[in-house]
Design an enzyme around this catalytic site. Structure first.
Site, PDB file in Angstrom:
ATOM      1  N   ARG A  43      -0.675  -0.415   1.149  1.00 57.09           N
ATOM      2  CA  ARG A  43      -0.479   1.010   1.347  1.00 57.09           C
ATOM      3  C   ARG A  43      -1.443   1.805   0.480  1.00 57.09           C
ATOM      4  NH1 ARG A  43       3.407   0.883   4.791  1.00 57.09           N
ATOM      5  NH2 ARG A  43       5.098  -0.598   4.590  1.00 57.09           N
ATOM      6  N   THR A  44      -1.157   3.116   0.360  1.00 58.35           N
ATOM      7  CA  THR A  44      -2.079   3.983  -0.381  1.00 58.35           C
ATOM      8  C   THR A  44      -2.366   3.419  -1.765  1.00 58.35           C
ATOM      9  OG1 THR A  44      -0.708   5.680   0.591  1.00 58.35           O
ATOM     10  CG2 THR A  44      -2.504   6.400  -0.821  1.00 58.35           C
ATOM     11  N   GLN A  45      -3.592   3.336  -2.121  1.00 61.72           N
ATOM     12  CA  GLN A  45      -3.963   2.743  -3.398  1.00 61.72           C
ATOM     13  C   GLN A  45      -4.413   3.779  -4.407  1.00 61.72           C
ATOM     14  OE1 GLN A  45      -3.950  -1.028  -3.813  1.00 61.72           O
ATOM     15  NE2 GLN A  45      -2.497  -0.306  -2.288  1.00 61.72           N
ATOM     16  N   SER A  46      -4.384   5.070  -4.033  1.00 63.11           N
ATOM     17  CA  SER A  46      -4.833   6.068  -5.014  1.00 63.11           C
ATOM     18  C   SER A  46      -3.805   7.202  -5.120  1.00 63.11           C
ATOM     19  CB  SER A  46      -6.191   6.639  -4.616  1.00 63.11           C
ATOM     20  OG  SER A  46      -6.151   7.054  -3.278  1.00 63.11           O
TER      21      SER A  46
END
Lengths: 262, 257
Positions: A43-46
């Site tokens: 999923r979103t990594q940032s």
């Protein structure tokens, strides 16, 4: 077309029942599914809206946490009254660095835990170390699914009469110490805090506060994602006090000596 | 008549009873006795061992007494295989809590959790209830020493002294007479347990191989759970018999005339 010969030879002995030694899955109860889908979804990594350093210091008779009240939207100082330090109960306080949405998600879960505890009314309340352990398990399990909560947490409080300060990061690394700082604080403030503690290992509340305020000032000078508006939380046997909206006086005269600064 | 309403657990009878739950309690009434007594400095659990066959290979240290976690021990009465499933689950629940919070689960929370599971088996799923009653002895920092009893209906209660299994009603009434609240220490509780067990067990004479005794105490901030060794049980039984003989001699004046 033809009946599956296996189903005739090995008819299910125990249709829809629990595996021997296990419990039947009742409808409406949460089931930890052991069947995994093929592959792991990343999923979103940032992070999006973030908070910077939180500082924690143990003094004689308690713990103190400090942090600014900024939620940065990348390089924009967008939300300038975010409370990143919250009171959990009369003996525990939690501070968060990193993604604010992830922090608010966990904040809601923890607040619900406190309500459930109240309902149980059995005299047991969440202690700082227990919260720290629980957070560690949650964060580590999320990271293991490649879906981390992008935060570093500081848990502070009084555990069995003694001050406690613990830290967990987004990958589930947990430890406890008498002085901890997250984010830029770890590089800039922690050496100052270590120096202070070496000079006087059992600081008074006032000395600890002065040290942390100095660290916050240095961080405001040096961290580009910091704000000059802070929270300071103090936890002692008497209870928890969180002061908000503390502004520090700063001196920017040195800017005149910076070549190119007009 | 009522036969039509007792084959499924999930339905009431016309008189408002859950027959399967009652039949489960009936099964427990035929099982070996278990007794628990709360003392001011600890808890005693006593259990009647039924499998005393000499051919049995001693795989288990204890037949009916199980340690659940660092601070709790339980004894079971009823269908042994059902009991094994439940004690296993109790241990898992304890360890999950320990992993999540880094501290021991509070006693009542553990009992309550398992009882919710037991109750579910009387209301959903069409599965029969567990034919087990349990006595839980434990310590936590909030309430100190505690003794709980749970049954197949999923009901539980906290007790100062109680008994489950064969002849439990007789044992409970004996305990009601003889238990002295606030004046009982572990040794008094042990002696009382032996006294009650000797009256309620089938055997004419109490022997160490028919009786299991366990104590839960605290020293130096640590809980100690001990299943008493055969030698100690033997001594306690001997003391009891001596006392019995002395009392018999006192009440029966010399008939020599």
């Amino acid at each position: 077309m033809y009946a599956n010969p296996n189903s005739i030879i090995n008819p299910s002995l125990w249709p829809n029942g629990p595996a021997p030694g296990c419990f039947f899955n009742f409808p409406g109860t949460s089931v930890t599914s052991t069947s995994s889908k093929s592959g792991i979804i990343t999923r979103t990594q940032s992070p999006v809206t973030t908070g910077t350093s939180i500082l924690g210091l143990v003094f004689d008779g308690g713990v103190m946490l400090a942090g600014d009240m900024l939620g940065s939207y990348g390089s924009m100082a967008k939300f300038r009254s975010i409370e990143r330090i919250i009171k959990v109960n009369n003996s525990t306080v939690l501070g968060a660095t990193g993604d604010i949405a992830d922090f608010q998600h966990l904040k809601a879960i923890i607040e619900q835990k406190v309500i459930d505890e109240d309902c149980a009314d059995d005299g047991f309340t969440l202690k700082p170390k227990a919260l720290h352990t629980w957070l560690t398990r949650v964060l580590y399990n999320r990271r293991s699914k490649f879906d981390p909560l992008w935060n570093t947490f500081l848990v502070a409080g009084i555990e069995d009469g003694e001050p406690y300060l613990g830290c967990v990061d987004k990958i589930g690394t947990a430890f406890s110490d008498s002085k901890i700082a997250t984010g830029y604080g770890a590089h800039i403030a922690l050496p100052l805090m270590r120096e202070g503690l070496e000079k006087k290992p059992q600081m008074t509340k006032e000395e600890a506060r002065a040290l942390l305020i100095n660290c916050l000032r240095v961080l405001f000078y040096r961290d580009c994602r910091a704000l000059n508006k802070h929270q300071i939380a103090t936890i002692t046997k008497e209870g928890v006090t969180i002061e908000n909206n503390i502004e520090l006086d700063t001196n920017w005269e040195v800017a005149n000596f910076v070549i190119g600064y007009e | 008549m009522a036969r039509r309403y007792d084959t499924r657990t999930t339905i009431f009878s016309p008189e408002g009873r859950l027959y399967q739950v009652e039949y489960a309690m009936e099964a427990i009434g035929h099982a070996g006795t278990c007794l628990g007594i709360l003392a001011s400095d600890g808890i005693v659990l006593a259990a009647e061992r039924r499998n005393t066959n000499k051919l049995l290979d001693e795989v288990f240290f204890s037949e009916k007494i199980y340690q659940l976690n660092a601070d709790m021990v339980c004894s079971v009465a009823g269908i042994t295989s059902d009991a094994n499933v439940l004690t296993n689950e109790l241990r898992l629940i304890s360890q999950r809590y320990l992993l999540q919070y880094g501290e021991s689960i509070p006693c009542e929370q553990l009992v309550s959790w398992l009882c919710d599971v037991k109750q579910a088996y009387t209301q959903y799923g069409g599965k029969r209830p567990f034919g087990v009653s349990l006595l839980y002895a434990g310590w936590d920092h909030q309430y100190g020493f505690q003794l709980y009893q749970s049954d197949p209906s999923g009901n539980y209660g906290g007790w100062k002294a109680t008994c489950i299994g064969n002849n439990s009603a007789a044992a409970v009434s004996m305990l009601k007479q003889e238990y002295k609240e606030g004046e009982t220490k572990i040794d008094d509780a042990l002696a009382l347990a032996i006294r009650v067990m000797s009256k309620t067990m089938d055997a004419t004479k109490l022997t160490p191989d028919k009786l299991e005794l366990a104590t839960l105490t605290r020293h130096d901030n640590k809980t100690y759970i001990k299943v008493l060794p055969v030698a100690q049980v033997k001594t306690l039984i001997a003391d009891h018999e001596k006392k019995e003989a002395a009392e018999a001699a006192k009440s029966k004046p010399s008939t020599a005339s």
